[in-house]
Design a protein around this motif. Structure first.
Motif, PDB file in Angstrom:
ATOM      1  N   ARG A  87      41.121  41.437  11.586  1.00  0.00           N
ATOM      2  CA  ARG A  87      42.285  40.561  11.435  1.00  0.00           C
ATOM      3  C   ARG A  87      42.984  40.734  10.087  1.00  0.00           C
ATOM      4  O   ARG A  87      43.723  39.859   9.641  1.00  0.00           O
ATOM      5  CB  ARG A  87      41.889  39.105  11.645  1.00  0.00           C
ATOM      6  CG  ARG A  87      41.219  38.865  13.009  1.00  0.00           C
ATOM      7  CD  ARG A  87      41.051  37.405  13.306  1.00  0.00           C
ATOM      8  NE  ARG A  87      42.326  36.744  13.516  1.00  0.00           N
ATOM      9  CZ  ARG A  87      42.981  36.746  14.678  1.00  0.00           C
ATOM     10  NH1 ARG A  87      42.488  37.391  15.717  1.00  0.00           N
ATOM     11  NH2 ARG A  87      44.127  36.109  14.797  1.00  0.00           N
ATOM     12  N   GLY A  88      42.714  41.839   9.417  1.00  0.00           N
ATOM     13  CA  GLY A  88      43.449  42.153   8.205  1.00  0.00           C
ATOM     14  C   GLY A  88      43.023  41.397   6.971  1.00  0.00           C
ATOM     15  O   GLY A  88      43.754  41.382   5.972  1.00  0.00           O
ATOM     16  N   TYR A  89      41.845  40.779   6.989  1.00  0.00           N
ATOM     17  CA  TYR A  89      41.362  40.082   5.798  1.00  0.00           C
ATOM     18  C   TYR A  89      40.759  41.073   4.806  1.00  0.00           C
ATOM     19  O   TYR A  89      40.154  42.078   5.197  1.00  0.00           O
ATOM     20  CB  TYR A  89      40.279  39.069   6.160  1.00  0.00           C
ATOM     21  CG  TYR A  89      40.786  37.792   6.773  1.00  0.00           C
ATOM     22  CD1 TYR A  89      41.142  36.714   5.973  1.00  0.00           C
ATOM     23  CD2 TYR A  89      40.902  37.656   8.147  1.00  0.00           C
ATOM     24  CE1 TYR A  89      41.599  35.536   6.533  1.00  0.00           C
ATOM     25  CE2 TYR A  89      41.362  36.477   8.712  1.00  0.00           C
ATOM     26  CZ  TYR A  89      41.709  35.420   7.898  1.00  0.00           C
ATOM     27  OH  TYR A  89      42.172  34.262   8.457  1.00  0.00           O
ATOM     28  N   THR A  90      40.889  40.779   3.524  1.00  0.00           N
ATOM     29  CA  THR A  90      40.122  41.449   2.481  1.00  0.00           C
ATOM     30  C   THR A  90      39.205  40.407   1.875  1.00  0.00           C
ATOM     31  O   THR A  90      39.673  39.411   1.304  1.00  0.00           O
ATOM     32  CB  THR A  90      41.041  42.027   1.398  1.00  0.00           C
ATOM     33  OG1 THR A  90      41.901  43.001   1.994  1.00  0.00           O
ATOM     34  CG2 THR A  90      40.232  42.672   0.287  1.00  0.00           C
ATOM     35  N   VAL A  91      37.899  40.600   2.033  1.00  0.00           N
ATOM     36  CA  VAL A  91      36.910  39.651   1.514  1.00  0.00           C
ATOM     37  C   VAL A  91      36.182  40.324   0.357  1.00  0.00           C
ATOM     38  O   VAL A  91      35.457  41.302   0.552  1.00  0.00           O
ATOM     39  CB  VAL A  91      35.922  39.216   2.607  1.00  0.00           C
ATOM     40  CG1 VAL A  91      34.855  38.289   2.023  1.00  0.00           C
ATOM     41  CG2 VAL A  91      36.667  38.508   3.748  1.00  0.00           C
ATOM     42  N   VAL A  92      36.397  39.832  -0.841  1.00  0.00           N
ATOM     43  CA  VAL A  92      35.744  40.351  -2.045  1.00  0.00           C
ATOM     44  C   VAL A  92      34.524  39.477  -2.303  1.00  0.00           C
ATOM     45  O   VAL A  92      34.635  38.360  -2.809  1.00  0.00           O
ATOM     46  CB  VAL A  92      36.701  40.323  -3.257  1.00  0.00           C
ATOM     47  CG1 VAL A  92      36.023  40.932  -4.480  1.00  0.00           C
ATOM     48  CG2 VAL A  92      37.996  41.063  -2.936  1.00  0.00           C
ATOM     49  N   ASN A  93      33.358  39.978  -1.936  1.00  0.00           N
ATOM     50  CA  ASN A  93      32.126  39.184  -2.005  1.00  0.00           C
ATOM     51  C   ASN A  93      31.416  39.476  -3.319  1.00  0.00           C
ATOM     52  O   ASN A  93      30.649  40.429  -3.439  1.00  0.00           O
ATOM     53  CB  ASN A  93      31.233  39.505  -0.810  1.00  0.00           C
ATOM     54  CG  ASN A  93      30.083  38.516  -0.666  1.00  0.00           C
ATOM     55  OD1 ASN A  93      29.837  37.710  -1.551  1.00  0.00           O
ATOM     56  ND2 ASN A  93      29.386  38.592   0.460  1.00  0.00           N
ATOM     57  N   ALA A  94      31.684  38.662  -4.320  1.00  0.00           N
ATOM     58  CA  ALA A  94      31.105  38.849  -5.654  1.00  0.00           C
ATOM     59  C   ALA A  94      30.027  37.831  -5.965  1.00  0.00           C
ATOM     60  O   ALA A  94      29.675  37.628  -7.128  1.00  0.00           O
ATOM     61  CB  ALA A  94      32.210  38.781  -6.713  1.00  0.00           C
ATOM     62  N   ALA A  95      29.485  37.162  -4.932  1.00  0.00           N
ATOM     63  CA  ALA A  95      28.416  36.183  -5.136  1.00  0.00           C
ATOM     64  C   ALA A  95      27.109  36.895  -5.465  1.00  0.00           C
ATOM     65  O   ALA A  95      26.873  38.029  -5.039  1.00  0.00           O
ATOM     66  CB  ALA A  95      28.260  35.331  -3.888  1.00  0.00           C
ATOM     67  N   ASP A 118      26.266  31.626  -5.417  1.00  0.00           N
ATOM     68  CA  ASP A 118      24.856  31.977  -5.291  1.00  0.00           C
ATOM     69  C   ASP A 118      24.580  32.752  -4.006  1.00  0.00           C
ATOM     70  O   ASP A 118      25.498  33.298  -3.388  1.00  0.00           O
ATOM     71  CB  ASP A 118      23.999  30.709  -5.394  1.00  0.00           C
ATOM     72  CG  ASP A 118      24.397  29.648  -4.342  1.00  0.00           C
ATOM     73  OD1 ASP A 118      24.926  30.016  -3.282  1.00  0.00           O
ATOM     74  OD2 ASP A 118      24.141  28.449  -4.592  1.00  0.00           O
ATOM     75  N   SER A 119      23.312  32.810  -3.587  1.00  0.00           N
ATOM     76  CA  SER A 119      22.970  33.619  -2.418  1.00  0.00           C
ATOM     77  C   SER A 119      23.507  33.027  -1.117  1.00  0.00           C
ATOM     78  O   SER A 119      23.770  33.768  -0.160  1.00  0.00           O
ATOM     79  CB  SER A 119      21.446  33.802  -2.310  1.00  0.00           C
ATOM     80  OG  SER A 119      20.807  32.583  -2.034  1.00  0.00           O
ATOM     81  N   TRP A 120      23.679  31.714  -1.056  1.00  0.00           N
ATOM     82  CA  TRP A 120      24.327  31.145   0.122  1.00  0.00           C
ATOM     83  C   TRP A 120      25.794  31.559   0.162  1.00  0.00           C
ATOM     84  O   TRP A 120      26.337  31.846   1.218  1.00  0.00           O
ATOM     85  CB  TRP A 120      24.168  29.621   0.141  1.00  0.00           C
ATOM     86  CG  TRP A 120      23.058  29.200   1.050  1.00  0.00           C
ATOM     87  CD1 TRP A 120      21.723  29.447   0.877  1.00  0.00           C
ATOM     88  CD2 TRP A 120      23.197  28.491   2.278  1.00  0.00           C
ATOM     89  NE1 TRP A 120      21.017  28.918   1.925  1.00  0.00           N
ATOM     90  CE2 TRP A 120      21.889  28.322   2.792  1.00  0.00           C
ATOM     91  CE3 TRP A 120      24.273  27.971   2.974  1.00  0.00           C
ATOM     92  CZ2 TRP A 120      21.656  27.654   3.999  1.00  0.00           C
ATOM     93  CZ3 TRP A 120      24.035  27.310   4.172  1.00  0.00           C
ATOM     94  CH2 TRP A 120      22.741  27.161   4.674  1.00  0.00           C
ATOM     95  N   ALA A 121      26.445  31.590  -0.973  1.00  0.00           N
ATOM     96  CA  ALA A 121      27.821  32.091  -1.016  1.00  0.00           C
ATOM     97  C   ALA A 121      27.871  33.533  -0.546  1.00  0.00           C
ATOM     98  O   ALA A 121      28.748  33.931   0.231  1.00  0.00           O
ATOM     99  CB  ALA A 121      28.385  31.975  -2.433  1.00  0.00           C
ATOM    100  N   ARG A 122      26.924  34.335  -1.007  1.00  0.00           N
ATOM    101  CA  ARG A 122      26.874  35.747  -0.595  1.00  0.00           C
ATOM    102  C   ARG A 122      26.688  35.866   0.904  1.00  0.00           C
ATOM    103  O   ARG A 122      27.362  36.656   1.585  1.00  0.00           O
ATOM    104  CB  ARG A 122      25.730  36.449  -1.323  1.00  0.00           C
ATOM    105  CG  ARG A 122      25.590  37.921  -1.001  1.00  0.00           C
ATOM    106  CD  ARG A 122      24.435  38.533  -1.776  1.00  0.00           C
ATOM    107  NE  ARG A 122      23.169  37.917  -1.418  1.00  0.00           N
ATOM    108  CZ  ARG A 122      22.048  38.056  -2.118  1.00  0.00           C
ATOM    109  NH1 ARG A 122      22.056  38.758  -3.240  1.00  0.00           N
ATOM    110  NH2 ARG A 122      20.937  37.484  -1.722  1.00  0.00           N
ATOM    111  N   ASN A 123      25.769  35.068   1.466  1.00  0.00           N
ATOM    112  CA  ASN A 123      25.516  35.090   2.905  1.00  0.00           C
ATOM    113  C   ASN A 123      26.765  34.700   3.691  1.00  0.00           C
ATOM    114  O   ASN A 123      27.139  35.370   4.663  1.00  0.00           O
ATOM    115  CB  ASN A 123      24.356  34.142   3.210  1.00  0.00           C
ATOM    116  CG  ASN A 123      23.978  34.075   4.675  1.00  0.00           C
ATOM    117  OD1 ASN A 123      24.688  33.455   5.460  1.00  0.00           O
ATOM    118  ND2 ASN A 123      22.861  34.674   5.039  1.00  0.00           N
ATOM    119  N   LEU A 124      27.438  33.646   3.267  1.00  0.00           N
ATOM    120  CA  LEU A 124      28.661  33.228   3.944  1.00  0.00           C
ATOM    121  C   LEU A 124      29.764  34.273   3.774  1.00  0.00           C
ATOM    122  O   LEU A 124      30.574  34.479   4.680  1.00  0.00           O
ATOM    123  CB  LEU A 124      29.122  31.879   3.409  1.00  0.00           C
ATOM    124  CG  LEU A 124      28.170  30.705   3.683  1.00  0.00           C
ATOM    125  CD1 LEU A 124      28.693  29.443   3.002  1.00  0.00           C
ATOM    126  CD2 LEU A 124      27.975  30.472   5.168  1.00  0.00           C
ATOM    127  N   GLY A 125      29.790  34.934   2.612  1.00  0.00           N
ATOM    128  CA  GLY A 125      30.773  35.996   2.408  1.00  0.00           C
ATOM    129  C   GLY A 125      30.592  37.151   3.375  1.00  0.00           C
ATOM    130  O   GLY A 125      31.568  37.752   3.840  1.00  0.00           O
TER     131      GLY A 125
END
Length: 268
Positions: free
Chosen positions: A76-84, A59-66
């Motif tokens: 630091r080389g992360y790939t964050v796929v934010n599909a929330a 949900d939108s909290w997931a999106r915010n944290l993403g």
């Protein structure tokens, strides 16, 4: 593909929804005494934490944290796929009643059984954050009748079954799955959030052997049941009730470090 490219690719996904409909329970308005303040994430990443691909759904909290995770992982080389998606939970309802007003569910909120497997196949994440603990406190129509909520055993059974189904889809490429908890508020909101967290904990216990873990966001924002509006000299919540940019960056740093501890060690 890096964080920036993923953000552009998914811009249409992460930008939709109704964030003000998912505000958390009312937080205590006073400043937290530093000695008893909740952690509010981490100020910086663990030195060894780097290089994971992480999928964020919910949900939108997931999106915010993403967003906070993407900010924290840039260097630091992360790939964050934010599909929330704001206003979307796990229940696959036909209607919902936030604040008592019944509306039809947006079609996009009913696509996760098809969408999430495609994302897993495309990005092959090592870890997934599954977070619907705010929106799924909302009364929803799940069987064509009246709106049901967490106090209804039919709702709880559907929640548990859909979470098990989602975990199976998200783990198809071997990812560890982290399921988030909700902030505890006061009065009726607090009772609902406690029931939500009991349901989350039940999901995690039942699926522990499937590499499913508790992501206890509540303990990062609350000391016992006191969830202050200011911690470490910063505002925790914005005008919509979601974490502010400084707060979500600290929470994102904590989440990435937590995921690396399990998923990073396992995958090298």
């Amino acid at each position: 593909m890096g964080v920036g490219a993923v953000a552009m690719l998914l811009g249409g996904v992460v930008g939709c929804g109704h964030p003000t409909r998912e505000a958390p329970p009312s937080a205590n308005g006073r400043n937290a005494a530093e000695a008893g303040a909740p952690p509010l994430g981490l100020p910086g990443p663990a030195p060894q934490a780097k290089g994971l691909t992480v999928l964020v759904v919910g949900d939108s909290w997931a999106r915010n944290l993403g967003v906070g995770m993407a900010d924290a992982g840039k260097a630091r080389g992360y790939t964050v796929v934010n599909a929330a998606q704001g206003g979307c939970g796990i229940m696959l309802p036909t209607g919902e009643a936030p604040g008592g007003r019944l509306t039809a569910t947006r079609p996009a909120c009913r696509t996760w059984p098809e969408q999430w497997p495609r994302l897993v196949e495309r990005y092959r994440p090592q870890a997934v954050v599954l977070y619907t603990a705010y929106w799924d406190q909302t009364p929803q129509v799940i069987d064509g009748g009246r709106p049901r909520d967490l106090g209804d055993p039919v709702f709880r059974q559907r929640y548990q079954a859909n979470m098990d189904r989602a975990i199976g889809l998200l783990r198809a490429q071997g990812a560890a799955v982290y399921v988030g908890t909700a902030v505890i508020g006061k009065g009726t909101e607090g009772r609902t959030a406690r029931e939500m967290n009991r349901q989350v904990e039940t999901v995690v216990r039942r699926n522990a052997r499937r590499d499913v873990h508790l992501l206890d966001v509540r303990r990062q924002l609350c000391a016992h049941d006191d969830c202050p509006a200011r911690v470490h000299g910063m505002d925790v919540y914005d005008e919509t009730g979601h974490p502010t940019a400084p707060a979500h960056d600290r929470l994102g740093t904590w989440i990435l470090s937590t995921l690396w501890t399990a998923a990073g060690h396992r995958t090298g």
